[in-house]
Design a protein around this motif. Structure first.
Motif, PDB file in Angstrom:
ATOM      1  N   HIS A  88      39.676  30.555  42.620  1.00  0.00           N
ATOM      2  CA  HIS A  88      39.281  32.064  42.663  1.00  0.00           C
ATOM      3  C   HIS A  88      39.485  32.585  41.292  1.00  0.00           C
ATOM      4  CE1 HIS A  88      38.431  31.695  47.024  1.00  0.00           C
ATOM      5  NE2 HIS A  88      39.710  30.710  47.052  1.00  0.00           N
ATOM      6  N   THR A  89      38.813  33.643  40.874  1.00  0.00           N
ATOM      7  CA  THR A  89      38.871  34.328  39.628  1.00  0.00           C
ATOM      8  C   THR A  89      39.028  35.898  39.925  1.00  0.00           C
ATOM      9  OG1 THR A  89      36.661  34.697  39.181  1.00  0.00           O
ATOM     10  CG2 THR A  89      37.827  32.672  38.484  1.00  0.00           C
ATOM     11  N   LEU A  90      39.524  36.767  38.974  1.00  0.00           N
ATOM     12  CA  LEU A  90      39.140  38.179  39.123  1.00  0.00           C
ATOM     13  C   LEU A  90      37.869  38.687  39.531  1.00  0.00           C
ATOM     14  CD1 LEU A  90      41.159  39.409  36.015  1.00  0.00           C
ATOM     15  CD2 LEU A  90      42.093  38.662  38.183  1.00  0.00           C
ATOM     16  N   ARG A  91      36.696  37.822  39.228  1.00  0.00           N
ATOM     17  CA  ARG A  91      35.652  38.239  39.521  1.00  0.00           C
ATOM     18  C   ARG A  91      35.095  38.297  41.185  1.00  0.00           C
ATOM     19  NH1 ARG A  91      31.146  35.494  35.018  1.00  0.00           N
ATOM     20  NH2 ARG A  91      32.194  36.836  33.286  1.00  0.00           N
ATOM     21  N   ASP A  92      36.182  37.635  41.737  1.00  0.00           N
ATOM     22  CA  ASP A  92      36.007  37.297  43.244  1.00  0.00           C
ATOM     23  C   ASP A  92      36.614  38.398  43.841  1.00  0.00           C
ATOM     24  OD1 ASP A  92      34.452  34.937  42.754  1.00  0.00           O
ATOM     25  OD2 ASP A  92      36.597  33.750  42.731  1.00  0.00           O
ATOM     26  N   GLY A 136      39.603  46.505  38.208  1.00  0.00           N
ATOM     27  CA  GLY A 136      40.547  46.983  37.542  1.00  0.00           C
ATOM     28  C   GLY A 136      41.754  45.966  37.541  1.00  0.00           C
ATOM     29  N   ALA A 137      41.574  44.797  37.913  1.00  0.00           N
ATOM     30  CA  ALA A 137      42.713  43.711  37.864  1.00  0.00           C
ATOM     31  C   ALA A 137      42.828  43.161  36.620  1.00  0.00           C
ATOM     32  CB  ALA A 137      42.211  42.710  38.963  1.00  0.00           C
ATOM     33  N   VAL A 138      44.206  42.998  36.345  1.00  0.00           N
ATOM     34  CA  VAL A 138      44.583  42.272  35.151  1.00  0.00           C
ATOM     35  C   VAL A 138      45.442  40.887  35.401  1.00  0.00           C
ATOM     36  CG1 VAL A 138      45.732  42.498  33.046  1.00  0.00           C
ATOM     37  CG2 VAL A 138      44.249  44.335  33.908  1.00  0.00           C
ATOM     38  N   GLN A 139      45.075  39.921  34.966  1.00  0.00           N
ATOM     39  CA  GLN A 139      45.866  38.567  35.092  1.00  0.00           C
ATOM     40  C   GLN A 139      46.512  38.070  33.942  1.00  0.00           C
ATOM     41  OE1 GLN A 139      43.393  35.458  36.520  1.00  0.00           O
ATOM     42  NE2 GLN A 139      44.932  34.482  37.779  1.00  0.00           N
ATOM     43  N   ASP A 167      40.287  32.669  53.390  1.00  0.00           N
ATOM     44  CA  ASP A 167      41.514  31.760  53.450  1.00  0.00           C
ATOM     45  C   ASP A 167      42.394  31.702  51.853  1.00  0.00           C
ATOM     46  OD1 ASP A 167      43.205  30.016  54.802  1.00  0.00           O
ATOM     47  OD2 ASP A 167      42.293  28.379  54.300  1.00  0.00           O
ATOM     48  N   VAL A 168      42.529  32.725  51.310  1.00  0.00           N
ATOM     49  CA  VAL A 168      43.088  32.694  50.042  1.00  0.00           C
ATOM     50  C   VAL A 168      44.714  33.050  50.232  1.00  0.00           C
ATOM     51  CG1 VAL A 168      43.288  33.711  47.691  1.00  0.00           C
ATOM     52  CG2 VAL A 168      40.931  33.380  48.874  1.00  0.00           C
TER      53      VAL A 168
END
Length: 314
Positions: free
Chosen positions: A242-246, A251-254, A282-283
């Motif tokens: 999973h990535t921020l695009r999901d 506005g998410a920053v990783q 199921d994350v």
């Protein structure tokens, strides 16, 4: 106005200027505030924000450059000082005590010039200094000197109590004991206006507070109302695939370790959307936290403002 007559402290358009001619500095620039009877009001700000300059005007220790101050509804701190002084207590940043007198002798001396004072014994017990009564002031710690200043300021159980940095120099135990004393006085009806650098102190004590910045009030209200103007934070660990695009929230920053941070103005809604998405897919959101903004964050945001000074008062 009814608000003025009913208030214990009323300030409107207050300015304090230092210097003359071309060499002037406005430490207080047009502030307005109201403190009602029985209220505990905290004035926050970085060094040089104008807190002590404001307090000295309210205490009648200096004349405003411009603006109005009224205590007990209609009284002027300077013109009506004989009527105000018996009803107020003042704790300055520096106590100005005679160093070779003992603690008891110091309180006795202040009691002689105080209207309807409590006994010295009671004042020392209240301030937690009874066991130090025979110690010379010069041998007290910084925190103990602050407690001595509080003892003399509260000798008459004043209707209004001005406290300028009351717990500076105290250890944690002394600070919490002093908070309890201030709370007790306030619960007994004393109106309190204090300045402090300790945000925890303001959160613990104040009904309302104001944050000063460059001589002006940048924010005022309850802790919750001031904090509400600043974003909350969602934080969790997110692993592949999973990535921020999901994510269902923008506005998410990783960071490099996979920790995701989202700042949001709607904590409940965005947290619910995120948790519903995680359940549906199921994350596992590792070490998930949802944290509202804090007074510290609001204070730092204001303190870091690089506003240009407004034009000076004539």
């Amino acid at each position: 106005m009814p608000e003025i007559k009913e208030s214990h402290i009323y300030v409107e358009g207050l300015w304090r200027r230092y210097g003359t001619g071309a060499h002037t500095f406005d430490a207080v620039r047009g502030i307005t505030l109201t403190v009602m009877p029985g209220e505990l009001f905290a004035l926050l700000g970085t060094n040089g924000a104008g807190k002590t300059s404001t307090m000295e005007l309210l205490e009648g220790l200096a004349r405003p450059h411009k603006g109005a101050i009224r205590l007990f509804g209609t009284l002027d701190p300077l013109a009506d000082r004989p009527r105000i002084r018996p009803r107020t207590g003042v704790m300055l940043q520096e106590g100005g005590f005679i160093s070779h007198l003992t603690v008891k002798e110091t309180v006795d001396m202040w009691a002689d010039i105080t209207t309807r004072p409590h006994s010295t014994t009671q004042a020392l017990q209240t301030a937690g200094l009874a066991h130090r009564s025979d110690v010379a002031v010069k041998n007290l710690s910084g925190g103990e000197k602050r407690r001595l200043a509080l003892a003399t300021a509260t000798l008459s159980r004043p209707d209004i109590l001005f406290l300028d940095e009351p717990t500076t120099g105290m250890d944690a135990e002394g600070r919490h004991a002093t908070w309890q004393l201030i709370k007790d006085l306030n619960e007994q009806g004393t109106t309190v206006l204090l300045t402090t650098h300790y945000l925890e102190e303001a959160e613990s004590l104040a009904d309302h507070l104001a944050i000063m910045h460059r001589g002006q009030i940048a924010a005022a209200g309850t802790v919750s109302s001031i904090v509400a103007d600043h974003p909350s934070t969602l934080s969790f660990g997110l692993t592949a695939p999973h990535t921020l695009r999901d994510l269902p929230v923008d506005g998410a920053v990783q960071d490099a370790k996979g920790r995701v941070t989202i700042t949001t103005a709607n904590l409940q809604k965005d947290a619910a959307r995120l948790l519903a998405w995680a359940e549906e897919h199921d994350v596992a959101l590792e070490r998930f936290t949802a944290r509202p903004a804090s007074l510290e964050e609001a204070f730092i945001t204001i303190a870091n403002r690089d506003d240009q000074p407004q034009e000076t008062s004539s």
